[in-house]
Design an enzyme around this catalytic site. Structure first.
Site, mmCIF file in Angstrom:
data_model
loop_
_atom_site.group_PDB
_atom_site.id
_atom_site.type_symbol
_atom_site.label_atom_id
_atom_site.label_comp_id
_atom_site.label_asym_id
_atom_site.label_seq_id
_atom_site.Cartn_x
_atom_site.Cartn_y
_atom_site.Cartn_z
ATOM 1 N N SER A 140 105.172 37.403 31.610
ATOM 2 C CA SER A 140 104.429 36.656 30.599
ATOM 3 C C SER A 140 102.939 36.898 30.765
ATOM 4 O O SER A 140 102.464 37.234 31.857
ATOM 5 C CB SER A 140 104.714 35.155 30.757
ATOM 6 O OG SER A 140 103.834 34.369 29.978
ATOM 7 N N TYR A 153 105.714 26.802 35.044
ATOM 8 C CA TYR A 153 106.273 27.986 34.397
ATOM 9 C C TYR A 153 105.426 29.207 34.741
ATOM 10 O O TYR A 153 105.950 30.269 35.097
ATOM 11 C CB TYR A 153 106.309 27.781 32.880
ATOM 12 C CG TYR A 153 106.603 29.034 32.084
ATOM 13 C CD1 TYR A 153 107.897 29.512 31.962
ATOM 14 C CD2 TYR A 153 105.577 29.747 31.458
ATOM 15 C CE1 TYR A 153 108.177 30.666 31.231
ATOM 16 C CE2 TYR A 153 105.839 30.892 30.721
ATOM 17 C CZ TYR A 153 107.137 31.349 30.620
ATOM 18 O OH TYR A 153 107.403 32.496 29.907
#
Length: 241
Positions: A140, A153
């Site tokens: 990400s 996360y």
């Protein structure tokens, strides 16, 4: 590596980025094996794909990882590309003592990092006997900096990023196995709806970038806004040596 004639396993392949990758690679003449937790969503996804099958299961569970790895080895011994795309993400307010912060972080670390490490180790014997193989870990833009909305996360994806670098170094001398890292920015999917995903790029753009990277052996694959952060990180790393 070649972009057609592969057998590709995609976790989280029934929706979002995973399904977009499945569509792109299916259209290019690859055999696709999608995985997800929902049998209903998998069947719906299969209706949008050619030359595809599904294996239902939750890769965050060890028993399912063992079963799926065995099924791939026995029924799909030609698998030569594995896309580790399945993930978990929670809004996690670190200032709220009633937020169950640690439990959310545990689920993210287990799904986004530990499960991928374990599943990859189980599939390596199969991948290492192929003439041309690849592992694609979907991290990400969040690996470059955490934020107050998705702090745990971001940490789980940063762990996967570090592991991916180590995995690539481990097999640096093996020209038959390549390790790719795909860095999506905010993407407009159901998965990201809670964090403003409607403002994100289409999942098809991520799939297009990965396809081009596979064709050109570009192992680092930042997409959209992630390209700017990745370039800066690469520059800082180069200047530190």
């Amino acid at each position: 590596m070649k972009t057609t004639g592969n057998a590709v396993f995609i976790s989280g392949g029934s929706a979002g980025i995973g399904l977009a990758i499945a569509k792109k690679l299916s259209a290019a003449g690859n055999k696709i094996i999608i995985n997800g937790r929902s049998a209903e969503r998998l069947q719906k996804a299969l209706g949008e794909l050619e030359n595809a099958v599904a294996i239902q299961g939750d890769l965050s569970l060890e028993a399912d990882r063992i079963r799926i790895a065995r099924e791939l080895a026995e029924q799909h011994p030609d698998v030569n590309i594995v896309v580790n795309n399945a993930g978990a993400a929670f809004m996690n307010n670190l200032s709220d003592s009633a937020n169950n912060t640690a439990e959310k972080a545990y689920q993210e670390i287990n799904t986004n990092y530990l499960s991928i490490v374990d599943f990859t180790s189980k599939l390596l014997p199969l991948l290492l006997i192929q003439d041309d193989a690849a592992i694609v870990n979907v991290t990400s833009i969040a690996v470059f900096r955490g934020n107050k909305y998705l702090p745990t996360y971001s940490a789980s994806k940063a762990a996967l990023h570090s592991y991916t670098q180590g995995l690539r170094d481990t097999f640096a001398d093996n020209d038959k196995l390549n390790i790719y890292e795909l860095y999506p920015p905010l993407v407009n999917t159901e998965f990201s709806a809670e964090i403003g995903g409607a403002k994100g790029i289409p999942a098809s753009e991520v799939a297009d970038e990965l396809f081009l990277a596979l064709a050109t052996d570009q192992f680092e694959v930042p997409v959209g806004d992630a390209k700017r952060f990745h370039q800066l990180a690469e520059s800082l790393s180069a200047n530190s040596h």
